[in-house]
Write an enzyme that holds these catalytic residues in place. Structure first.
Site, PDB file in Angstrom:
ATOM      1  N   LYS A  61       0.863  -1.181   0.000  1.00 32.37           N
ATOM      2  CA  LYS A  61       0.000   0.000   0.000  1.00 32.37           C
ATOM      3  C   LYS A  61       0.903   1.236   0.000  1.00 32.37           C
ATOM      4  O   LYS A  61       1.624   1.473   0.963  1.00 32.37           O
ATOM      5  CB  LYS A  61      -0.911   0.025   1.225  1.00 32.37           C
ATOM      6  CG  LYS A  61      -1.843   1.223   1.237  1.00 32.37           C
ATOM      7  CD  LYS A  61      -2.643   1.275   2.517  1.00 32.37           C
ATOM      8  CE  LYS A  61      -3.589   2.470   2.492  1.00 32.37           C
ATOM      9  NZ  LYS A  61      -2.865   3.757   2.358  1.00 32.37           N
ATOM     10  N   PHE A 133      -1.859   0.432 -10.520  1.00 29.37           N
ATOM     11  CA  PHE A 133      -2.314  -0.806  -9.892  1.00 29.37           C
ATOM     12  C   PHE A 133      -3.555  -1.394 -10.543  1.00 29.37           C
ATOM     13  O   PHE A 133      -3.994  -2.477 -10.167  1.00 29.37           O
ATOM     14  CB  PHE A 133      -2.552  -0.630  -8.389  1.00 29.37           C
ATOM     15  CG  PHE A 133      -3.446   0.502  -7.997  1.00 29.37           C
ATOM     16  CD1 PHE A 133      -4.803   0.477  -8.227  1.00 29.37           C
ATOM     17  CD2 PHE A 133      -2.911   1.612  -7.367  1.00 29.37           C
ATOM     18  CE1 PHE A 133      -5.629   1.522  -7.847  1.00 29.37           C
ATOM     19  CE2 PHE A 133      -3.716   2.667  -6.969  1.00 29.37           C
ATOM     20  CZ  PHE A 133      -5.085   2.614  -7.208  1.00 29.37           C
ATOM     21  N   ARG A 202     -17.171   1.499  -3.816  1.00 30.08           N
ATOM     22  CA  ARG A 202     -16.571   0.609  -2.827  1.00 30.08           C
ATOM     23  C   ARG A 202     -16.643  -0.845  -3.277  1.00 30.08           C
ATOM     24  O   ARG A 202     -17.671  -1.313  -3.727  1.00 30.08           O
ATOM     25  CB  ARG A 202     -17.292   0.758  -1.488  1.00 30.08           C
ATOM     26  CG  ARG A 202     -17.101   2.113  -0.828  1.00 30.08           C
ATOM     27  CD  ARG A 202     -15.720   2.263  -0.257  1.00 30.08           C
ATOM     28  NE  ARG A 202     -15.481   3.633   0.197  1.00 30.08           N
ATOM     29  CZ  ARG A 202     -14.315   4.085   0.595  1.00 30.08           C
ATOM     30  NH1 ARG A 202     -13.272   3.274   0.613  1.00 30.08           N
ATOM     31  NH2 ARG A 202     -14.169   5.333   0.983  1.00 30.08           N
ATOM     32  N   LYS A 208      -7.489  -3.414   2.510  1.00 36.08           N
ATOM     33  CA  LYS A 208      -6.295  -2.815   3.100  1.00 36.08           C
ATOM     34  C   LYS A 208      -5.853  -3.645   4.296  1.00 36.08           C
ATOM     35  O   LYS A 208      -6.661  -4.046   5.111  1.00 36.08           O
ATOM     36  CB  LYS A 208      -6.585  -1.411   3.620  1.00 36.08           C
ATOM     37  CG  LYS A 208      -6.428  -0.288   2.655  1.00 36.08           C
ATOM     38  CD  LYS A 208      -6.678   1.006   3.401  1.00 36.08           C
ATOM     39  CE  LYS A 208      -6.866   2.160   2.445  1.00 36.08           C
ATOM     40  NZ  LYS A 208      -7.261   3.392   3.146  1.00 36.08           N
TER      41      LYS A 208
END
Length: 292
Positions: A61, A133, A202, A208
């Site tokens: 991340k 990404f 979403r 995460k």
């Protein structure tokens, strides 16, 4: 890590996928609006560990500024056009890319400042990379989108890189990788479900993995500093969205203590669970939230 060993005996991480909290705001350089806000995919909160970790690809991340390349221009998450130099995006493809404008671990403030400027210098932009990404316009599953990105984008520009995705076999390996990233100053890891399609909004297929929670609070006052911080701000008095008032007294530079965030501004803080009173445990200042 003791709390997370409750997950079926796995050596896990202290927080898995705290995505429902406010993500860091991504700065922008220009006031030009995109025709529409980019239909980008956002990570979501996961309430429990994923059933099969091998169904996901893992990447670091990055602590950067979210960027959406539409084939011609770069836009922020909020839809504002970023004044990226023409030489920076030379060679970029004519199809959309999702990624992060990034310098290095722990350099969010630097890249944020560059991206917000209307005319950052060439030397400043030369420190930045666009770390890709995902391919929003590709109608295939994530694993295939990643392979296409590696094949087509790996060598087209010194300022464009594809974020490495890899697979782990178990949670122990994931926890080891997480601890290594954190030890090197990184933020955490991301899990992308290999079979997932790109969908705006979403997505429960992106997770995460961070060692702490983060959230936002409004600055409502200051506590004076003592000792070596005498004459400076000692702590911010803040109120979060749950109505809890508490102090943020760590995480500041001397410059921030001398010129603290203004009353009424929003700040992002990190914390490690909640106390019995419902206030954030070991809350620490991260950054001022930038306006979109």
């Amino acid at each position: 890590m003791m709390l997370l060993r409750q997950f079926n005996g796995f050596i896990f991480w202290s927080l898995l996928a705290y995505l429902g909290c406010i993500d860091k705001l991504y700065a922008e350089e220009s006031h030009d609006k995109a025709p529409d806000k980019p239909s980008i995919q956002l990570a979501s909160t996961l309430q429990k560990p994923v059933a099969d970790i091998t169904e996901y690809l893992v990447s670091e991340k990055l602590d950067g500024v979210r960027g959406h390349w539409d084939g011609k221009f770069m836009y922020s998450r909020s839809g504002r056009k970023i004044a990226v130099p023409a030489w920076f995006v030379k060679g970029f493809p004519n199809y959309s890319l999702d990624g992060e404008l990034w310098i290095k671990r722990g350099a969010f403030e630097q890249v944020s400042a560059i991206v917000r400027k209307s005319q950052a210098t060439k030397e400043e932009w030369q420190t930045v990379k666009f770390m890709v990404f995902d391919l929003p316009g590709e109608a295939s599953v994530f694993e295939l989108r990643y392979h296409r990105a590696v094949k087509e984008l790996s060598h087209i520009s010194p300022y464009l890189k594809v974020i490495t995705q890899y697979q782990v076999e178990n949670y122990q390996s994931l926890d080891t990788d997480l601890q290594e990233v954190i030890a090197k100053g990184g933020e955490g890891l991301m899990l992308h479900k290999k079979s997932a399609f790109y969908t705006a909004g979403r997505s429960k297929d992106i997770v995460k993995v961070k060692p702490f929670d983060d959230a936002e609070a409004k600055v409502i006052g200051y506590s004076p500093g003592k000792g070596r911080f005498s004459g400076m701000m000692g702590a911010l008095i803040v109120k979060n969205k749950q109505g809890k008032t508490f102090n943020l007294g760590t995480g500041f530079t001397l410059e921030q203590r001398q010129s603290p965030p203004r009353i009424g501004s929003l700040v992002t803080y990190k914390y490690y669970g909640l106390t019995q009173k419902g206030t954030p445990r070991f809350a620490s200042f991260l950054r001022v939230r930038k306006a979109q």
